[in-house]
Scaffold this active site. Structure first.
Site, short mmCIF file in Angstrom:
data_model
loop_
_atom_site.label_atom_id
_atom_site.label_comp_id
_atom_site.label_asym_id
_atom_site.label_seq_id
_atom_site.Cartn_x
_atom_site.Cartn_y
_atom_site.Cartn_z
CD GLU A 113 60.44 9.48 -55.28
OE1 GLU A 113 61.24 10.23 -54.70
OE2 GLU A 113 59.21 9.56 -55.14
N1 MCN Z 1 72.38 6.24 -54.09
C1 MCN Z 1 73.69 6.20 -54.50
N2 MCN Z 1 74.23 7.26 -55.15
C2 MCN Z 1 73.48 8.36 -55.45
C3 MCN Z 1 72.14 8.40 -55.05
C4 MCN Z 1 71.62 7.34 -54.34
O1 MCN Z 1 74.34 5.19 -54.29
N3 MCN Z 1 74.02 9.39 -56.09
C5 MCN Z 1 71.76 5.11 -53.38
C6 MCN Z 1 71.41 5.44 -51.94
O2 MCN Z 1 72.47 5.19 -51.08
C7 MCN Z 1 70.19 4.55 -51.68
C8 MCN Z 1 69.55 4.44 -53.05
O3 MCN Z 1 70.54 4.79 -54.01
O4 MCN Z 1 70.57 3.30 -51.25
C9 MCN Z 1 68.34 5.38 -53.17
O5 MCN Z 1 68.70 6.62 -52.66
P1 MCN Z 1 67.71 7.89 -52.63
O6 MCN Z 1 67.35 8.25 -54.01
O7 MCN Z 1 68.28 8.90 -51.74
O8 MCN Z 1 66.36 7.30 -52.00
P2 MCN Z 1 66.01 6.78 -50.53
O9 MCN Z 1 67.14 6.06 -49.94
O10 MCN Z 1 65.34 7.86 -49.78
O11 MCN Z 1 64.97 5.63 -50.95
C10 MCN Z 1 63.65 5.92 -51.27
C11 MCN Z 1 63.36 5.86 -52.76
C12 MCN Z 1 61.91 5.96 -52.92
S1 MCN Z 1 61.22 7.45 -52.53
C13 MCN Z 1 61.13 4.87 -53.27
S2 MCN Z 1 59.45 5.01 -53.41
C14 MCN Z 1 61.76 3.63 -53.54
C15 MCN Z 1 63.16 3.71 -53.87
O12 MCN Z 1 63.88 4.64 -53.32
N4 MCN Z 1 61.21 2.46 -53.21
C16 MCN Z 1 61.93 1.30 -53.41
N5 MCN Z 1 63.77 2.60 -54.27
C17 MCN Z 1 63.23 1.37 -53.99
N6 MCN Z 1 63.93 0.25 -54.23
C18 MCN Z 1 63.42 -0.94 -53.83
N7 MCN Z 1 64.14 -2.04 -54.05
N8 MCN Z 1 62.23 -1.04 -53.21
C19 MCN Z 1 61.46 0.03 -53.00
O13 MCN Z 1 60.32 -0.08 -52.38
#
Ligand code: MCN
Ligand code: FES
Length: 919
Positions: free
Chosen positions: A869
């Site tokens: 986000e």
């Molecule tokens: N990641 C990483 N290194 C980090 C942080 C995160 O490689 N330091 C990677 C994670 O492994 C994950 C991705 O980035 O694959 C997002 O991680 P994170 O921020 O923890 O979020 P979530 O996995 O909980 O995903 C949900 C978040 C939210 S809340 C929405 S809304 C959202 C989003 O991610 N909706 C999406 N990204 C999206 N991306 C796509 N393509 N489609 C959506 O609907």
């Protein structure tokens, strides 16, 4: 019926078609070539693109009868296979150009058609082509797609070897921090990733297809529902109304805030007494085909007493407004904030005070895939709901009482999902599927919304109306803030209180503001219900504080970036909720941006003309990784004969949950020296996975990542022998040791925010962004073009570079839409992708730069924060600030569509021509 013969992917195929059948339906339904995706059915998204006799064609709007006999059709299945990728597919995989993968087959076909006729396009020609052919992508921000097409072209011209597009592991084999492609990439680039609609085509022959009878008005009492005509329609098995619902017929928002005046049981599964918004479901028709079900749904007669519809918060707050949910006031929740001293006296004597009003719109999520799902009874007798849910356990608890089953009798599975961006944090059709499956005696049932239904009957970002006031002392330090914000949450209360709390947590975040007073409120209205949307409360918050900070800087006569630099968090400072920040990287981030910012300002000055004015804007954005207060996740990990299996409920919107889980587990298991391909993932099914929590609040990398890390530690400890070596699988079995272990983590260091003061420690880990937008405003039309975006990101240590780059590009692109074009206000205009203002390739700049500052987080697994986000926290404000820098026009009411900017320019002209009377 009409007989046609087409040559599809080199094979001659004869099909019988009905008069109106689209080419897409022939390919998908008759030939089961499900790589061709269908969503908007209006030619707005390009997901259905195929090549027809050498020409790129939208198969969903092409009638099959018009396709000549003998026509040669290429679909994604004719391009390449996972074993033998075409260079375009290899390049998409290499560049992370397939996130959710729903647009990908259409994009690959579009690229193929372009390169067939222009083997050496420029980047701009690629963008022009994708824009002209309406190939929309909501995930990637287009940049990785253009990168991929440029590289594929090089390979196809023989200037590059395809092997250069293969992932090369570093010498130490480490996956963490690399660009390892996500495990689902091959399936996504070849169109073999089976989304919900694809799986529906493989359901048993006795499956019933569902259609909804929906409200056409926004607010009414229901006088009667007559299903008799619908029941007589062809193919109808049953017409289901609220009388068939065995449970409470309500979806509960699981209200946790004691100060909420509602009880959370306000969303009907099927309307019984009242209609609360356009699109509300009143009846479900179950029939042999979707066409029959839709035709019959139109025949359900509903007699209504229409009531006044309150389509925005001010109207619903008016003294004479009736209660939308009788017994609960329309203003049903209030969240004050009180930090430091009372602000009035401070404001009165501060040398610099600014204030303004802001409105941020009802942003639609615009995932390319519409909403879809199916249900059946599994062999254990559980009602099994397969949908795009990104909160399986959460939704199970929200819908079980309404359906009338105990939670243990419900199983939930997430289908491969074509993007949600948060709308699926709310259950949408799960309860309808459950009710229909039970009411039809356990028959399998399937439901797909067309794009208009998707727009009207799934949640949207809730508009905020904000008044904000800020004061600075003579040295330019912010000393006080007063805030008043109103959240228009639509008719259903779920998560509306939490969203309102976000205003307290993020208005003014990033700066040490010692004294704050304010209040936010949640208002029930009859516009579409409010759901989570990426950033959830932070873009709504920063539109006011990041705009007003610019005004304060201007009032003091300071540069907006330097004013920010002077005020951002440093050691000893606290957040608006009184918490110590988890990282103090903002000064370093601004230092990184400064040289680019200065260069951008000079460039804008140099290139600006009276017709095309250029400007630069900045903003900062912050968001928490986690749900408020104590949050946690659980996983399981098992040693197998061939490697390790990780059982994890890390829901995948498209962000790359598979890669996130794999990268984290590989890092956790490094002492074992295991190869990534030996780690098997079992994901997103409540029957086999523990509760990992929803994939909202950018929490998964932190919460599930920590649980995975813990699971790996527990497994390694169990495998460890006295001599320090690890037991093999056979040794574990021989010693009778358990093979499967649990990993868990909870953010026990957090506290909820106080209901009266909003003070507390809601998140263990935060993400930080500094944004810069460079824009050009056409002063004749008022149209703004974003020339370049820069994002300095501190998301802690990076798990996977392809993932995080992709997250940031995609989030920034949604920020452009939020700033300039996207809205869901007028049902007549905004109920399709085009009308709602989805950005195409040429609307998003090719120049997007990301600069990382990787501050390791104390509570992040291997130092990681979240990312999802962060890129949508405040890029829209940087754009609005850039418009102001270019033209002096300040758009405080989004989106800044051309007429608004033009009106601002005209007002300036008028003001300049008014001759002021001499005093
Ligand atoms: N990641 C990483 N290194 C980090 C942080 C995160 O490689 N330091 C990677 C994670 O492994 C994950 C991705 O980035 O694959 C997002 O991680 P994170 O921020 O923890 O979020 P979530 O996995 O909980 O995903 C949900 C978040 C939210 S809340 C929405 S809304 C959202 C989003 O991610 N909706 C999406 N990204 C999206 N991306 C796509 N393509 N489609 C959506 O609907
Ligand atoms: Fe393009 Fe998701 S990858 S829409």
């Amino acid at each position: 019926m009409l007989k046609k013969t087409f040559v599809i992917n080199g094979v001659s195929q004869t099909v019988e078609i009905e008069q109106e059948t689209s080419l897409a339906d022939v390919l998908r339904q008759k030939l089961l070539l499900t790589g061709t995706k269908v969503s908007c059915k209006e030619g707005h998204c390009g997901a259905c693109s195929v090549i027809l006799d050498g020409k790129l064609t939208l198969s969903c709007v092409t009638r099959a009868k018009r396709v000549p006999d003998g026509a040669k059709i290429t679909t994604i299945e004719g391009i390449g296979t996972p074993d033998k990728l075409h260079p375009i597919q290899a390049a998409f995989k290499f560049h992370g150009a397939a996130q959710c993968g729903f647009c990908t087959p259409g994009m690959v076909l579009s690229a193929k058609a372009l390169l067939d006729q222009n083997p050496d396009p420029t980047r701009q020609e690629v963008r022009d082509w994708l824009t002209k052919h309406h190939n929309a992508c909501r995930c990637t921000g287009y940049k990785p797609i253009v990168d991929a097409i440029m590289d594929a072209a090089k390979v196809m011209r023989g200037e590059m070897s395809q092997s250069e597009l293969e992932y090369k592991a570093p010498a130490d084999g480490r996956v963490w921090g690399s660009k390892y492609p996500r495990p689902s990439a091959d399936a996504k680039v070849t169109g073999t990733w089976q989304f919900g609609q694809d799986q529906i085509l493989h359901l048993p022959a006795n499956t019933l297809h569902l259609a909804l009878t929906q409200a056409k008005v926004a607010h009414a009492n229901i006088l009667s529902i007559d299903t008799s005509a619908a029941e007589k329609m062809p193919g109808v098995f049953k017409v289901i109304t609220h009388k068939d619902v065995k449970g409470k017929n309500r979806i509960t928002g699981l209200i946790t805030f004691a100060t909420n005046k509602g009880d959370g049981w306000d969303r009907p599964i099927l309307c019984d007494e009242k209609v609360f918004q356009i699109g509300d479901a009143i009846a479900i028709v179950a029939a042999d085909t979707e066409e029959h079900a839709r035709a019959a749904a139109e025949k359900v007669k509903v007699e209504l007493e229409v009531l006044p519809a309150y389509m925005n918060a001010p109207d619903a707050m008016a003294d004479d407004a009736i209660e939308i949910h009788p017994g609960t006031p329309n203003i049903y929740f209030e969240q004050p904030i009180a930090k430091g001293e009372d602000t009035k006296a401070i404001m009165d004597k501060a040398p610099y005070v600014v204030e303004d009003d802001y409105y941020i719109q009802r942003q639609p999520h615009l995932s390319i895939e519409t909403d879809t799902g199916f249900a059946y009874i599994d062999k254990e007798g559980r009602l099994t709901l397969c949908s795009k849910s990104i909160g399986l356990y959460l939704h199970l608890l929200m819908i079980a009482p309404g359906i009338g089953l105990p939670p243990e009798k419900i199983r939930m599975i997430q289908n491969p999902t074509g993007g949600t961006f948060g709308y699926k944090f709310s259950p949408t059709m799960e309860a309808l599927l459950g009710v229909a499956c039970l009411a039809t005696g356990g028959r399998p049932v399937a439901l797909t919304y067309d794009y208009q239904q998707f727009m009207q009957y799934t949640g949207k970002r809730s508009p905020f109306f904000t008044h904000l006031k800020m004061a600075a002392d003579a040295k330019g330090k912010i000393v006080a803030m007063e805030s008043d914000w109103t959240c228009d949450h639509g008719p259903y209360s779920e998560f509306g209180d939490l969203l309102t709390l976000r205003g307290a947590q993020f208005i003014g975040a990033g700066y040490n503001i010692p004294n704050i007073r304010g209040i936010g409120r949640t208002v029930c209205t009859n516009h579409v219900w409010g759901a989570a949307f990426r950033g959830y409360g932070s873009p709504e918050s920063f539109i006011s504080s990041e705009s007003l900070v610019d005004d304060l800087a201007a009032k003091i006569g300071m540069d907006p970036l330097e004013f920010r630099y002077q005020n951002v968090y440093r050691k000893g400072d606290t957040t608006p909720t009184g918490q110590d920040p988890d990282a103090y990287s903002l000064p370093e981030m601004i230092d990184k941006l400064r040289p680019r910012y200065k260069a951008a300002l000079e460039k804008a000055k140099r290139e600006s003309t009276p017709e095309k004015k250029k400007g630069v804007g900045v903003s900062i954005g912050i968001y928490g990784s986690g749900l408020d207060g104590v949050d946690g996740s659980e996983i399981e990990i098992e040693l197998t004969r061939t490697g390790v299996t990780l059982f994890v409920n890390w829901h995948d919107h498209g962000q790359g949950a598979d890669m996130g889980a794999l990268g984290t587990a590989h890092e956790g298991l490094r002492p074992l020296g295991i190869k990534p391909e030996k780690i098997k993932l079992v994901m997103n099914d409540t029957a086999v996975n523990l509760n990992g929590g929803p994939a909202g609040g950018s929490r998964s990398q932190v919460m599930l990542g920590n649980a995975i890390k813990n699971g790996c530690e527990v497994l390694l400890a169990a495998l460890k022998k006295k001599d320090g070596k690890f037991r093999t699988y056979d040794e574990m079995v021989a010693e009778g040791l358990p093979l499967k272990y649990k990993g868990a983590w909870s953010s026990s260091m957090c506290t909820n925010c106080d209901p009266q003061t909003a003070q507390g420690k809601p998140f263990a880990v935060y993400m930080y962004g500094v944004f810069m937008a460079e824009v050009e405003v056409d002063t004749k039309t008022g149209k703004t073009k974003v020339d370049a975006l820069t994002c300095v990101a501190d998301i802690g240590k990076i798990n996977n570079r392809l993932l995080v780059d992709g997250q940031i590009y995609g989030g920034l692109a949604q920020g452009v839409g939020l700033a300039l074009s996207e809205d869901f206000e007028d049902y007549a205009i905004h109920s399709n992708m085009l009308g709602a203002g989805i950005p195409y390739a040429n609307d998003i700049p090719d120049k997007i730069d990301i600069l990382y500052v990787e501050t390791p987080r104390e509570y992040g697994p291997f130092g990681a924060a979240g990312v999802g986000e962060m890129p949508l926290t405040s890029p829209h404000v940087a754009i609005v600030n850039a418009i102001k820098n270019a033209t002096g026009v300040h758009c405080t009411n989004l989106p800044a569509r051309p007429p608004k900017v033009l009106a601002g320019l005209k007002a300036q002209e008028k003001a300049a021509t008014v001759v002021k009377p001499i005093a």
